[in-house]
Structure formats: structure tokens, C-alpha cells
Design an enzyme around this catalytic site. Sequence first.
Site, short mmCIF file in Angstrom:
data_model
loop_
_atom_site.label_atom_id
_atom_site.label_comp_id
_atom_site.label_asym_id
_atom_site.label_seq_id
_atom_site.Cartn_x
_atom_site.Cartn_y
_atom_site.Cartn_z
N SER A 267 -8.44 -2.77 -2.24
CA SER A 267 -9.23 -1.55 -2.10
C SER A 267 -10.36 -1.48 -3.13
CB SER A 267 -8.34 -0.31 -2.22
OG SER A 267 -7.48 -0.23 -1.11
N TYR B 26 -2.81 -1.57 8.66
CA TYR B 26 -3.82 -2.55 9.07
C TYR B 26 -4.03 -2.48 10.58
CZ TYR B 26 -3.31 -4.64 4.44
OH TYR B 26 -3.28 -4.85 3.08
N GLN C 50 -1.23 2.43 -5.84
CA GLN C 50 -2.66 2.63 -5.55
C GLN C 50 -3.55 2.15 -6.68
OE1 GLN C 50 -2.87 6.81 -4.50
NE2 GLN C 50 -3.10 6.32 -2.34
N ASP D 83 -4.22 -1.62 -6.53
CA ASP D 83 -4.67 -2.17 -5.24
C ASP D 83 -6.02 -2.87 -5.36
OD1 ASP D 83 -5.32 -2.68 -2.62
OD2 ASP D 83 -4.97 -0.64 -1.89
N ARG E 225 0.85 -1.20 0.00
CA ARG E 225 0.00 0.00 0.00
C ARG E 225 0.88 1.25 0.00
NH1 ARG E 225 -5.50 -1.76 3.24
NH2 ARG E 225 -6.52 -2.42 1.32
#
Length: 379
Positions: free
Chosen positions: A133, A230, A127, A130, A122
Site C-alpha cells: 500500500s 484482491y 496496516q 503494509d 491485510r
Amino acid sequence: MRIAVLTETDPIEPRVAAVPETVKKFIGLGSEVVVQSGAGAKAGVPDAEYESAGAKIAGSAEEVLSGADLVLKVRRPNADELAKIQKGATVVAIMDPYGHEDALKAAAEAGVNTFAMELMPRITRAQVMDVLSSQANLAGYRAVVDGAAEYGRSLPMMMTAAGTVPAARIFIMGVGVAGLQAIATARRMGAVVTATDVRPATKEQVESLGAKFVAVEDDEFKQAETSGGYAKEMSAEYQKKQAELVKGHIAKQDIVITTALIPGRPAPKLVSEEMVASMKPGSVLVDLAVERGGNVAGAKAGEIVTVGNGVKIVGHVNVPGRLAATASSLYARNLYAFVETMIDKEAKALAVKWDDELVKATNLTRDGQVVHPNFQPKA
């Protein structure tokens, strides 16, 4: 370079790893794309659209995989598919490696180089790649829609000639990507929304979306986030304090959505049988972690369970797949963004930069070995 796109064999998987938009982009990089007939059918993409984008359509997995340098999938290839992939080929998919060491060993022995999209670091550069996500966003949205469908009452407050209908109360447990989208969706639909998470940074995010934050904010809470963003596993003492706070709150809720997952571990239990029993008849719990054991006591994967007091526990599996067209489109873009970094534009061939941080983070098997440090066979 030949790229193969397979039809997913898992009956609960309607998504597809490439869409016409990404097929065109791969062809623009000098690749030949072969799609298995019917691969996109459940995601609303007929074969004709792939053909219009320049792909070739082949009937069997064997035809699709013949001579393929790169194989794109949603889920990890099964034993039958592995046997058909040529040695030295590269597979990019959601590999689900935790607890499936035998499958990784089989991929290594087949001489296939595999990459797990869900292990993408991450960082800013990644991004656009990902998948956790992109898919969790959809799961959070769908959880509210599924909860509302089972609830049987309206979500927004309504002022009518026959009287006022109160707004539904929705509680989101776990404020990652899925939780934030669930909050936003529930707020857009007019519910009164509260949310909880063990990570202090989420409080501001929850409040910025117009929801109220609920948590025991002690010293342990202030340290409860890993460097990767996390949630940490909390102590038994903290869990007990948090459970007491949540217990009283859940009893007043109409819909509860749980989203808590820790990579590589069973889902933490957040809602006990006692908490479920405290809820009003007709209330709904939606457990997004049901495939990892569930956050809610009594949740069953693939089922909607109605318990004795009339409370429903929704345990749909593969929730992003319940929005197959959108989920496939986003996943395909994530895949393309990653694979594009591994293609030599001049040679128009796969040229993996093995020292790249994205490659090192996601590469599971290479040259007949399991190479990812987290999944090394135990001596």
C-alpha cells in the site's frame, strides 16, 4: 543486536531500507546499526545523516554484514550478498518470491531466515507494515505526473482570453491503492476522471473521489473479490463484455493509467493493440504493471514506446523508486513497525514469535528450509 543496512545493488533500485528516523528508533531499542556507505545517496540521505542518527558507516558489504543478526534490504539479497550473511541471520525485504523458487532455495541453503514484506496480511494490526500500500500509493501519484509530462497539454480546463482549453480526460483501470491515488491526483490536477475495476466495492470509492465508474455490472461482477480484498480472475465471457465497453471509452481518453495486478500471476491484458490504435494522436498510456508483463499491448519495461498513430505507452519500471526519498521513508517505517514486533525489549535481542500470524504469513525460509506453504518445493 547488530542490524545491517545495505546499499541496493540493482541499478534500477534507488530506495534504501532505513532512514535516520528509523535508525534512531532501532538504536533506542538497544540495537547497533551499521549502514553501508552510500546506501541512502540515491534517496537523498547522505552518510553524515545516518551518523548523526547514531549509525556506524562501513565501506563494503562484507564489513556491514559481519556479525549482523538482522539484515534490512529493499530487494531480495543476491547470491554474492547471501554468501556474506552469517548463518542464522534474519533478512527482511521485498523478496519477490513468485517464480523465483531457486532464489528461495539458495536462501534456505545459506541458513538465512527470510521474511517477505509484500506478503504481509491485510489486517488492521498490519496496516502500518503494509509495503504494497505505501509504495502503490506513490506509484499511483507518480503515474499521473508521468502521464501529464508525456501528454504535452494542460490537464485542467482553462478559461483564457484566447479561448477555453478543455480539461484532459483520464481513465484509471484498476482501482486498488495505486488506482485510488491516481484518481485523487488526477482530480486535484483538474482532469475529468473515469475509472474501472472488477470489484463492486470500488464503485463507491471511485465516486467518492469525484470520478465516474465504468464497468459491466452483472452477477459475476457482484462476486468478483477475494476474501483478501484482491480482484478475482474473471471469466472469458465477462472479460469480453468488459473489453467491449472499455474499447469505446478508451477511444475518447487523453491519458489511460493501468494498475491491474494479481499476486503470483502475470498481469492481465486490459488494453489491446486495437484499443491503442483507436486513441487520438498525442494520447498517453501509463502501464504500472509492465514489470509483470504489462496490462497494455506493446508496453515495454523501462521504455516509452511511441506507436504508429502517435500514442505513447509509458513503461517505467520501479515507479515508487522514481520518488526515492518519499518511498524510502515510508518503506523504512513499514520495516521498523514489523521488525519492532520481533525484538525482545528487555533482552534487546531478536526474539521471533514463530506462531504470530504476521510472522507465519511472511516467513519464507527458516532453519535451512523453505517453510512458506505457497512456495514449498514440488516433490
